[in-house]
Design a protein around this motif. Sequence first.
Motif, short mmCIF file in Angstrom:
data_model
loop_
_atom_site.label_atom_id
_atom_site.label_comp_id
_atom_site.label_asym_id
_atom_site.label_seq_id
_atom_site.Cartn_x
_atom_site.Cartn_y
_atom_site.Cartn_z
N VAL B 9 12.82 -102.03 1.09
CA VAL B 9 13.72 -101.06 0.46
C VAL B 9 13.36 -99.64 0.91
N PHE B 10 12.07 -99.33 0.97
CA PHE B 10 11.71 -97.93 1.18
C PHE B 10 11.32 -97.58 2.60
N LEU B 11 11.17 -98.58 3.47
CA LEU B 11 10.89 -98.25 4.86
C LEU B 11 12.00 -97.39 5.47
N PRO B 12 13.28 -97.72 5.21
CA PRO B 12 14.33 -96.83 5.73
C PRO B 12 14.23 -95.41 5.20
N THR B 13 13.80 -95.24 3.95
CA THR B 13 13.64 -93.88 3.42
C THR B 13 12.57 -93.13 4.19
N VAL B 14 11.46 -93.82 4.45
CA VAL B 14 10.41 -93.22 5.26
C VAL B 14 11.00 -92.86 6.63
N GLY B 15 11.82 -93.78 7.14
CA GLY B 15 12.48 -93.52 8.41
C GLY B 15 13.34 -92.27 8.36
N ALA B 16 14.06 -92.11 7.24
CA ALA B 16 14.92 -90.93 7.10
C ALA B 16 14.09 -89.65 7.14
N LEU B 17 12.94 -89.68 6.46
CA LEU B 17 12.06 -88.50 6.49
C LEU B 17 11.54 -88.27 7.91
N ALA B 18 11.19 -89.38 8.60
CA ALA B 18 10.70 -89.24 9.97
C ALA B 18 11.79 -88.66 10.86
N VAL B 19 13.02 -89.10 10.65
CA VAL B 19 14.13 -88.58 11.46
C VAL B 19 14.30 -87.09 11.24
N MET B 20 14.09 -86.66 9.99
CA MET B 20 14.27 -85.24 9.69
C MET B 20 13.28 -84.36 10.45
N VAL B 21 12.07 -84.88 10.69
CA VAL B 21 11.06 -84.04 11.32
C VAL B 21 10.86 -84.38 12.80
N ALA B 22 11.50 -85.45 13.29
CA ALA B 22 11.28 -85.86 14.67
C ALA B 22 11.87 -84.84 15.63
N PRO B 23 11.31 -84.72 16.85
CA PRO B 23 11.90 -83.84 17.86
C PRO B 23 13.32 -84.29 18.19
N GLN B 24 14.16 -83.34 18.55
CA GLN B 24 15.58 -83.59 18.75
C GLN B 24 15.84 -84.79 19.67
N GLY B 25 15.04 -84.90 20.73
CA GLY B 25 15.34 -85.91 21.74
C GLY B 25 15.14 -87.34 21.30
N VAL B 26 14.24 -87.57 20.33
CA VAL B 26 13.89 -88.96 20.01
C VAL B 26 14.45 -89.42 18.67
N VAL B 27 15.37 -88.60 18.10
CA VAL B 27 15.89 -88.92 16.77
C VAL B 27 16.47 -90.33 16.71
N LYS B 28 17.29 -90.65 17.71
CA LYS B 28 17.95 -91.97 17.69
C LYS B 28 16.93 -93.08 17.85
N TRP B 29 15.90 -92.82 18.68
CA TRP B 29 14.87 -93.84 18.87
C TRP B 29 14.12 -94.09 17.57
N VAL B 30 13.81 -92.99 16.86
CA VAL B 30 13.08 -93.16 15.59
C VAL B 30 13.91 -94.01 14.63
#
Lengths: 508, 534
Positions: B9-30
């Motif tokens: 349930v919460f791994l995607p939420t962690v993913g959302a937070l990671a996406v927010m801080v990830a560098p622009q180029g790798v957002v989709k990969w994250v």
Amino acid sequence: MSITATDLWLLSPEIALTLLALLVLSLDFVVKRKAILSIVSILGLIAPAAFVTQIGLTGSRPLSGFYGMLRVDNYALFFDYLFLLIGAGVVLVSYDYVRLYLKNTGEFYALMLFSLVGAMMMASSSELITIYIALELTSFPLYIMAGMLRNSVPGDPGSASRSSEAGIKYVLLGAMSSAILLYGMALLYGSTGSTDLGEIATALTSIGHGPNSLVLLLADVFIFAGFGFKISAVPFHMWAPDIYEGAPTPGTLFFSVASKTAGFAALIRVFVDGGLVQTSSFYLWGLIAIAAILSMTLGNVVAIVQSDIKRMMAYSSIAQAGYILVGFAALAYRPGGASQAGNAAILVFLAIYVITNIGAFAGIIALANATGGERVRDFDGLVRRSPTLAVGMALCLLSLAGIPPLAGAVSKIIIFISAWQDGGLLPWLVIIALINSVISIAYYVGVVYRIFVSPPPREDRLRVSPALSVALGLSVVAIIATTIFIQPLLSAGGLGANDLVGFLGLTH
Amino acid sequence: MSWLLTILVFLPTVGALAVMVAPQGVVKWVAAVFTGVTFLLSFWLYIGPLVHMGFLGPLNNTGGFGTVMSPAWMDASPWIHFTVGSLQLNIDYRLGADGLSIFMLILNAMLSFLAVIGSWHIDKRPREYMALLLILETGVMGVFCAFDLYLFWLFWEVELIPMFLLIAIWGGRRREYAAWKFVLYTIFGSAFMLGGIFLIYFMLGGQTGIYSASFAFLASHQVAGNLLVGGAAISAQLAIFLLLYLGFAIKIPMVPFHTWLPDAHTEAPTAVSVLLAGILLKMGAYGLIRICIDFAPAGAHLFALPLAILGAVNILYGAGCSLVQQDMKRLIAYSSVSHMGFVILGVAAAVGPGATNAAFKEAALTGAAIQMFSHGAITGMLFFCVGVLYEKAHIRDIDVFGGLQARMPRLTWIYTFAAMASLGLPGLSGFVAEYLIYTSVYAIYPAQTIVAASAMIITAGYLLWMIKRSFYGPLNPHWSGIADASILEMAPLVMLGVVVLIVGIYPGWLVDLLRPSLHQIIQNVNGSVAGLHR
């Protein structure tokens, strides 16, 4: 009989807060750097908080002092903490605004602290005259704060005159509401022969309080009306939009949380400790339920069409008062008793409302400081200009709307469920409240829509000051963390409610 | 206590937070990594119990993946215990997964992963897009494994705002209208659902003395008695059923509450349409099966005939509307209305009259559940196909194409495959579900079945007509330069196609997975129906 050391000890939080206010006021004359005043104000709040904690950790409650005028129980301590939290929040939020626009930092903080002293007294007095004096002590600083904006904010030339107008309106309407409240108290005194809430309750249980007792009916209505101004419940809400709009924004925040919280604290104290709820019959419940329905419906519907964010928040706070009145209606529903559940739910709801509103106003002030705009459409495309501000503001608004996983959803569930469980007509009131929650989506999510979807007026990056970032960040963390770790808050609310309702042994 | 469900349930939420801080180029990969890992982990929900049972448990029919009472997976800890005066409010953090949950969780994990892959071309604010997609996944995961009614409601609302923003920001021309319509319809339904939750919680608490909203408790205790509404007495269970059902009916969507769906589907970006049709509609159907008929079986039984009629109307009306659509996405949206009608019809039969028909009822309910899964996969395919086409042609009207098969053989092939699956070609998953529903519902509601079955012809009509008009016949010279689907675009389509094929050829594993859960529901229904007629 004389005043003892115990009396002073029980009053120590209020004394400490008064001394802090005086300290801030006198420091204002000698200190050049006004930032020091903010720091002193916020750190100084530790002293009253320490006294409250010390009282809380010592012995058993309820304790009373000053010949029964002061009543320190868990209910009062709960509100003491809440008021100190409000103080800290308002200082943080107002740090930049006061420096930029008000020019009289010391006065603003001192007035706010004096008002908080009054608010704490309102929650812990159990005698009508003391409550009235505390109410006036809370209100007078508010009148001044409303009119404090003497030079217009750049970009909004009418703001100073609107602020003066707000101040005058607030004084006049406040004076009228005090008069109504006093009239109600006088009627109560006339019928029972006492101003002490405990004695009033005892007298009422013997003389009864049926529908035929017109004097008591009038007393109920007048007292409710008097406090109704403070909590901005319909039909006593007319002041709120104008004064919220005109006052300097940190002041608006302070009205929306402190005045409402103190109003509810005293309202419940008088109605429950004074035995009005327990001895009254059906009409009192009907009165409250109608006020609740009107507040929710009017607040939510009118908020939709507002173009000024502070006016929108005013109507939002009217609607929130309506939700709290649903809990109050539950509290007053059963003749011969008062529901602790309704009372506890109100305490929990108020705490979460305070946290959320501080965050929302931090967002509004941050935007106003950066752009000078306080209209709803100034939020257009905020996410492109300051992503963190946008997300924080959106989360606060969604919490007010009651969208999970934010704390507002849990507090709404708790207040609705505590009303529902008493059965009878209350489920219908809850259904009306649920429909109102749906309506409220339109304006809360409407602002969220503007923040995320609408194109920004210009492509720039907004700078948010550290103090506002901290205030907004802490509120957002709090409204998420409260959802997960809500149990301590619920226990505290339950303790406070039990103390109050158990007072007369008239629970059901 | 196992942590798997909490992680899912919460791994995607962690993913959302990671996406927010990830560098622009790798957002989709994250985003792809987080949804991908969630997808892989979700398989363990199915494989773990299999390993534990030595791979024979479900085949031996000895409990298998458990029921709502004793699910194969459980993850619980105390949360809210509010006891003040006469009020006892108990809300626990209780996640569980039995067969019915497991396959919806896997479907959600799969479609979310494919949605990220299928959104690789999104250039407009990709960071926010991916973050919202991930938060959406968390909300839906929570709905499918919440085993406490209040928790279920809280998760039910989580999905709302991400979906609103996804439609409102990345949608088509009328996105604002569609997004608002979606959000208002949904929240209106969920307000009534909350009323229903309060009602069942307090009535059951008052009658048993135990205040709990845990699914195991609600499934093993039935509300009795009547409610007085405006002086008229109605069965308490019927009131509970109707209040809860209103929330689910809007989501399913049932005619006449369906009008948000064509707008939302048409305006949403491709991957979001896939999630809407594949997952969000299933939330309604899942709630209907798991909550409505299991916790208020007598109420559901009283409403069975209207439900069957509404199901048949859904099927026929949706099919009829599809026939006249010009826009491919709108056509598929209305076909969703039609296909979700089968779920309603199956459920109606499961709670319908006749105590001797237990086997037919269970088959009908199994059909309804398989239809949920199969519709999710097939409609996902169809929307992806339209998405690919729209990406290249920037138009979706059926009439403007013609003979595309000459230029887009790959897309034509997979589109035709999806359409065949959708119209119920034997060997593909749609057939399994519809066959089960038709044959078993006929024993209980013959008239409705006949009406619904006639819609099969219309279904074949609109799908084949669409395929014929746009892909076959002489090539419209305007499209002579159009390119075929790329490998990246084909990947999600092929993956879903494989799932559709597997379920179509060997649905046994799915039936085994579902059997204990559905058996318990049918027993509950029969038990209370017997009580009702005694």
